[in-house]
Scaffold this motif. Structure first.
Motif, PDB file in Angstrom:
ATOM      1  N   PHE A 212       0.812  -1.211   0.000  1.00  0.00           N
ATOM      2  CA  PHE A 212       0.000   0.000   0.000  1.00  0.00           C
ATOM      3  C   PHE A 212       0.849   1.265   0.000  1.00  0.00           C
ATOM      4  O   PHE A 212       0.361   2.328  -0.403  1.00  0.00           O
ATOM      5  CB  PHE A 212      -0.923   0.008   1.237  1.00  0.00           C
ATOM      6  N   ALA A 213       2.113   1.165   0.416  1.00  0.00           N
ATOM      7  CA  ALA A 213       2.957   2.350   0.615  1.00  0.00           C
ATOM      8  C   ALA A 213       3.051   3.259  -0.613  1.00  0.00           C
ATOM      9  O   ALA A 213       2.957   4.484  -0.468  1.00  0.00           O
ATOM     10  CB  ALA A 213       4.351   1.917   1.068  1.00  0.00           C
ATOM     11  N   PRO A 214       3.244   2.743  -1.842  1.00  0.00           N
ATOM     12  CA  PRO A 214       3.375   3.665  -2.978  1.00  0.00           C
ATOM     13  C   PRO A 214       2.164   4.563  -3.174  1.00  0.00           C
ATOM     14  O   PRO A 214       2.299   5.680  -3.680  1.00  0.00           O
ATOM     15  CB  PRO A 214       3.557   2.724  -4.180  1.00  0.00           C
ATOM     16  N   TYR A 215       0.984   4.108  -2.757  1.00  0.00           N
ATOM     17  CA  TYR A 215      -0.219   4.892  -3.016  1.00  0.00           C
ATOM     18  C   TYR A 215      -0.249   6.198  -2.230  1.00  0.00           C
ATOM     19  O   TYR A 215      -0.929   7.149  -2.625  1.00  0.00           O
ATOM     20  CB  TYR A 215      -1.469   4.061  -2.688  1.00  0.00           C
ATOM     21  N   VAL A 216       0.475   6.261  -1.124  1.00  0.00           N
ATOM     22  CA  VAL A 216       0.458   7.481  -0.315  1.00  0.00           C
ATOM     23  C   VAL A 216       1.321   8.573  -0.944  1.00  0.00           C
ATOM     24  O   VAL A 216       1.264   9.729  -0.506  1.00  0.00           O
ATOM     25  CB  VAL A 216       0.940   7.192   1.127  1.00  0.00           C
ATOM     26  N   LEU A 217       2.118   8.237  -1.952  1.00  0.00           N
ATOM     27  CA  LEU A 217       2.936   9.233  -2.631  1.00  0.00           C
ATOM     28  C   LEU A 217       2.076  10.073  -3.562  1.00  0.00           C
ATOM     29  O   LEU A 217       1.135   9.577  -4.185  1.00  0.00           O
ATOM     30  CB  LEU A 217       4.050   8.558  -3.423  1.00  0.00           C
ATOM     31  N   GLY A 218       2.393  11.337  -3.682  1.00  0.00           N
ATOM     32  CA  GLY A 218       1.689  12.207  -4.606  1.00  0.00           C
ATOM     33  C   GLY A 218       2.101  11.946  -6.041  1.00  0.00           C
ATOM     34  O   GLY A 218       3.173  11.383  -6.316  1.00  0.00           O
ATOM     35  N   VAL A 219       1.243  12.352  -6.977  1.00  0.00           N
ATOM     36  CA  VAL A 219       1.535  12.104  -8.380  1.00  0.00           C
ATOM     37  C   VAL A 219       2.793  12.832  -8.821  1.00  0.00           C
ATOM     38  O   VAL A 219       3.535  12.344  -9.694  1.00  0.00           O
ATOM     39  CB  VAL A 219       0.326  12.508  -9.250  1.00  0.00           C
ATOM     40  N   ALA A 220       3.081  13.997  -8.239  1.00  0.00           N
ATOM     41  CA  ALA A 220       4.297  14.724  -8.606  1.00  0.00           C
ATOM     42  C   ALA A 220       5.534  13.938  -8.210  1.00  0.00           C
ATOM     43  O   ALA A 220       6.501  13.848  -8.980  1.00  0.00           O
ATOM     44  CB  ALA A 220       4.308  16.105  -7.941  1.00  0.00           C
TER      45      ALA A 220
END
Length: 302
Positions: free
Chosen positions: A120-128
């Protein structure tokens, strides 16, 4: 009004439900209904934010989108084609892979909470963050992907490498969310059904088809519909990783709408594009709901 037990019960006034609904209706009107109405009104005008005069043109902006000889028509349908390519190839991966991950994470083993967090961790990153990170990693000259894999692929400027990059990055980034949703659905399926099926001698594949998939139908409907809408609205990955290259072949509809409205200041045409795209998405959602309803009806009949 007194009851048989002597307890006095107050009768609900007709306006009471509306009083409870008022906050939601107010927010819906301000942030949904009014912007949609204003957007449609804008699409009926030649609306340049730098020019005071905004003449009414009726459906001319819509007609131009369906006119092959116009300037905006071919550009818009090229962007719609790019949106369709991305949606068709990304949605199946974002359904099947998260379901497989959820099935694995639903098992009992040491460290499963850690593995769930990792997925799940990558999903918390912003698109930028995701876009700039992968633009560097996928760079054809200095990117680490080509360096460590020994490849010479221009992931950000050539086809089909650009599509592979955009779809791969999106799957890596958003897979965790769908996995968590599927995992929640799996945990709501009663364990007694699996135990009864095992007593009857049902194998793993039969249990998956007869119990897991029907039990996940409402969750799957939500995931499929939400994933289609999210994929069709992809913008940041294309804008940051490929910048629409090569030759606008990876420029999606949302990318073109933003460019038309915010760079070219043609808000009328951009609004018309938005409503045409919205019509396609509504049709797609209707097809998804219809497919799941027909499947449920067929299953009930069987």
């Amino acid at each position: 009004m007194p009851t048989a037990s002597g307890v006095r019960v107050r009768r609900m006034r007709p306006w009471t439900p509306w009083a409870f609904l008022a906050p939601y209706l107010l927010l819906f009107a301000v942030f949904m209904a009014l912007p949609i109405g204003f957007g449609f009104w804008t699409s009926l005008h030649e609306w340049d934010i730098n020019v005071p005069a905004k003449p009414f043109v009726g459906l001319s902006n819509y007609a131009d989108l369906f006119d092959p000889s116009s300037v905006d028509g071919p550009r818009f349908w090229t962007a719609m084609k790019a949106t369709g390519i991305f949606t068709v190839f990304s949605v199946p991966l974002l359904i099947v892979l998260p379901l497989l991950v959820a099935l694995l994470m639903n098992g009992r083993f040491r460290g499963r909470n850690l593995y769930r967090a990792v997925y799940f961790a990558p999903y918390v990153l912003g698109v930028a963050v995701v876009g700039l990170l992968w633009r560097f990693l996928l760079d054809g000259n200095i990117g680490l992907v080509n360096h460590y894999l020994g490849l010479d692929v221009q992931w950000t400027t050539d086809l089909p490498g650009a599509w592979v990059a955009l779809i791969g990055v999106t799957v890596w980034w958003t897979l965790g969310l769908n996995s968590v949703i599927f995992l929640a659905g799996l945990q709501d399926i009663p364990r007694e059904l699996y135990e009864a099926a095992m007593v009857d001698g049902a194998g793993a594949w039969h249990r998956f088809r007869a119990i897991t998939l029907p039990g996940l139908r409402p969750v799957t409907l939500f995931v499929v519909n939400a994933t289609i809408l999210a994929s069709a609205n992809m913008f940041g990955q294309s804008y940051l990783i490929t910048v629409g290259a090569p030759a606008d072949q990876t420029k999606t509809a949302i990318y073109l709408i933003a460019e038309t409205g915010l760079r070219q200041f043609d808000m009328g045409t951009a609004s018309a594009m938005s409503f045409v795209l919205a019509a396609f998405l509504m049709a797609a959602s209707g097809l998804v709901f219809g497919a799941f309803r027909n499947r449920r009806t067929a299953g009930d009949t069987a």
